[in-house]
Write a protein that holds these residues in place. Structure first.
Motif, mmCIF file in Angstrom:
data_model
loop_
_atom_site.group_PDB
_atom_site.id
_atom_site.type_symbol
_atom_site.label_atom_id
_atom_site.label_comp_id
_atom_site.label_asym_id
_atom_site.label_seq_id
_atom_site.Cartn_x
_atom_site.Cartn_y
_atom_site.Cartn_z
ATOM 1 N N THR A 94 70.939 -43.501 18.502
ATOM 2 C CA THR A 94 69.531 -43.142 18.285
ATOM 3 C C THR A 94 68.789 -42.804 19.570
ATOM 4 O O THR A 94 67.689 -42.250 19.527
ATOM 5 N N ALA B 106 65.240 -40.718 19.928
ATOM 6 C CA ALA B 106 64.083 -41.568 20.234
ATOM 7 C C ALA B 106 63.350 -41.069 21.473
ATOM 8 O O ALA B 106 62.113 -41.024 21.504
ATOM 9 N N LYS C 199 58.121 -43.586 10.301
ATOM 10 C CA LYS C 199 59.406 -44.210 10.023
ATOM 11 C C LYS C 199 60.073 -44.636 11.323
ATOM 12 O O LYS C 199 59.941 -43.973 12.344
ATOM 13 N N PRO C 200 60.810 -45.735 11.315
ATOM 14 C CA PRO C 200 61.569 -46.129 12.511
ATOM 15 C C PRO C 200 62.605 -45.057 12.844
ATOM 16 O O PRO C 200 63.198 -44.459 11.935
ATOM 17 N N GLU D 41 65.543 -45.412 13.973
ATOM 18 C CA GLU D 41 66.859 -45.811 13.474
ATOM 19 C C GLU D 41 67.044 -45.371 12.025
ATOM 20 O O GLU D 41 68.133 -44.915 11.643
ATOM 21 N N GLU D 42 65.988 -45.495 11.244
ATOM 22 C CA GLU D 42 66.063 -45.104 9.832
ATOM 23 C C GLU D 42 66.221 -43.593 9.697
ATOM 24 O O GLU D 42 67.022 -43.108 8.890
#
Length: 244
Positions: A172, A176, A225-226, A228-229
């Motif tokens: 990620t 990110a 949303k995160p 990672e998701e």
């Protein structure tokens, strides 16, 4: 049979591929010096059209399917699985309208005609995998350029090529870092199939008669949303398409 024909036709493919890189190296320099970014980008786009065309000399065809109308007034982070170096030219050519930039190993910025020049001057990020701080800084700089110019990026979250076509777990970190600079970017998964088959015997011979498939999958809105998701959703969409 694929291997046998590969021995016969791979030299022709490499000849056309190599000549394209050599011919377009001074053309890139000329375009950049006389026409700036716009002229240089068009030159790189045309180069990659010829690189794709070289695949046909090895009996390999390329198909690119995009059933979605993607925005050109918004940055996009294209998230793709990675199977071979031959993934790159089709992505550059077919995503050219989105000004998609790549994240590359810094080692590739030296010694490769056309490729190294474009990596140094095309606006992407060249990272040193041995230097995490430098890598993050390069990604942040790319994110800033995306924000300022409404550019897009292509990222391979697996971190390395899959030699069997099996989709590996996505990291990620890269997504990110880019979203920190371009939080309104749209995430668009791209599934790549059969690229590994093209080089299943190594650099030589290339496997004759393969069909490289690129499929743009459902865009993902990352807001709220995160990371990672979001990356996991992209990974699962690609995994489902590639692994069936």
């Amino acid at each position: 049979m694929n291997k046998l024909l590969g021995y016969l036709f791979s030299p022709l493919q490499y000849l056309v591929y190599g000549l394209s890189l050599v011919i377009f190296h001074p053309l890139q320099w000329l375009c950049l010096k006389t026409g700036g970014y716009s002229a240089h980008k068009k030159c790189v786009d045309i180069l990659n059209f010829f690189l794709i065309s070289s695949f046909y000399f090895a009996g390999t065809r390329v198909s690119f399917k995009n059933p979605y109308t993607l925005p050109t007034n918004r940055s996009i982070i294209f998230v793709a699985n990675h199977q071979s170096m031959h993934d790159i030219p089709p992505l550059i050519w077919h995503l050219r309208r989105y000004h998609a930039k790549f994240i590359s190993k810094i080692e590739l910025t030296k010694g490769i005609p056309s490729v190294s020049f474009n990596l140094l001057h095309g606006g992407g990020a060249n990272i040193d995998r041995k230097d995490p701080k430098q890598s993050i800084m390069e990604l942040m700089k790319l994110g800033q350029r995306m924000k300022e110019n409404t550019w897009s990026a292509v990222i391979f979250p697996e971190g390395t090529r899959s030699k069997t076509g099996e989709v590996k777990s996505f990291n990620t970190g890269g997504v990110a870092a880019l979203l920190k600079k371009v939080p309104d970017a749209l995430i668009v998964p791209v599934a790549i199939e059969n690229g590994w088959k093209f080089v299943q015997y190594g650099s030589y011979p290339l496997s004759f008669g393969e069909h490289l498939k690129f499929t743009v999958l459902a865009p993902i809105e990352p807001k709220g949303k995160p990371v990672e998701e979001v990356v996991l959703v992209a990974e699962n969409l690609i995994r489902e398409k590639v692994n069936g």
